[in-house]
Design an enzyme around this catalytic site. Structure first.
Site, mmCIF file in Angstrom:
data_model
loop_
_atom_site.group_PDB
_atom_site.id
_atom_site.type_symbol
_atom_site.label_atom_id
_atom_site.label_comp_id
_atom_site.label_asym_id
_atom_site.label_seq_id
_atom_site.Cartn_x
_atom_site.Cartn_y
_atom_site.Cartn_z
ATOM 1 N N CYS A 1 0.299 3.659 2.935
ATOM 2 C CA CYS A 1 0.829 3.012 4.145
ATOM 3 C C CYS A 1 2.332 3.258 4.247
ATOM 4 O O CYS A 1 2.854 3.517 5.335
ATOM 5 C CB CYS A 1 0.553 1.510 4.118
ATOM 6 S SG CYS A 1 -1.199 1.071 4.036
ATOM 7 N N CYS B 1 0.824 -1.210 0.000
ATOM 8 C CA CYS B 1 0.000 0.000 0.000
ATOM 9 C C CYS B 1 0.864 1.268 0.000
ATOM 10 O O CYS B 1 1.644 1.485 0.922
ATOM 11 C CB CYS B 1 -0.907 -0.056 1.230
ATOM 12 S SG CYS B 1 -1.676 1.489 1.702
#
Length: 98
Positions: free
Chosen positions: A26, A23
């Site tokens: 992230c 991600c």
């Protein structure tokens, strides 16, 4: 190692970052969380939980998008938000609960 429930039930503020290794947002949060820990020290505990390795917890807390940040104290969810956040905003938010 302590289990998740023991950690979030403590009297210490616990920031949980539900993330995935693939991600992009992230990955953006990683240095922000490292700086947050450096700035706040023992005032907060930061847990990073990979949703792919912790599927049951992700399901239990209804994680539908990542990153999702949750702030716990004494087992209670004090705050929750999905998406990356700037360090200043995160520090200001946490200051409300200290």
């Amino acid at each position: 190692m302590e289990n998740f429930n023991e950690i979030i039930n403590s009297d210490q503020l616990v920031l949980v970052d539900f993330f995935a290794t693939w991600c992009g947002p992230c990955k953006q949060m990683h240095p922000v969380l490292e700086q947050l820990k450096e700035d706040l020290g023992d005032a907060i505990r930061i847990l990073k939980l990979d949703v792919e390795k912790n599927e049951a917890l992700a399901y239990e807390y209804r994680i539908q998008s990542i990153p999702t940040l949750m702030l716990f104290k004494g087992g209670e969810v004090l705050w929750r938000q999905s998406g990356a956040m700037p360090l200043a905003d995160l520090k200001a938010l946490i200051a409300q609960y200290q």
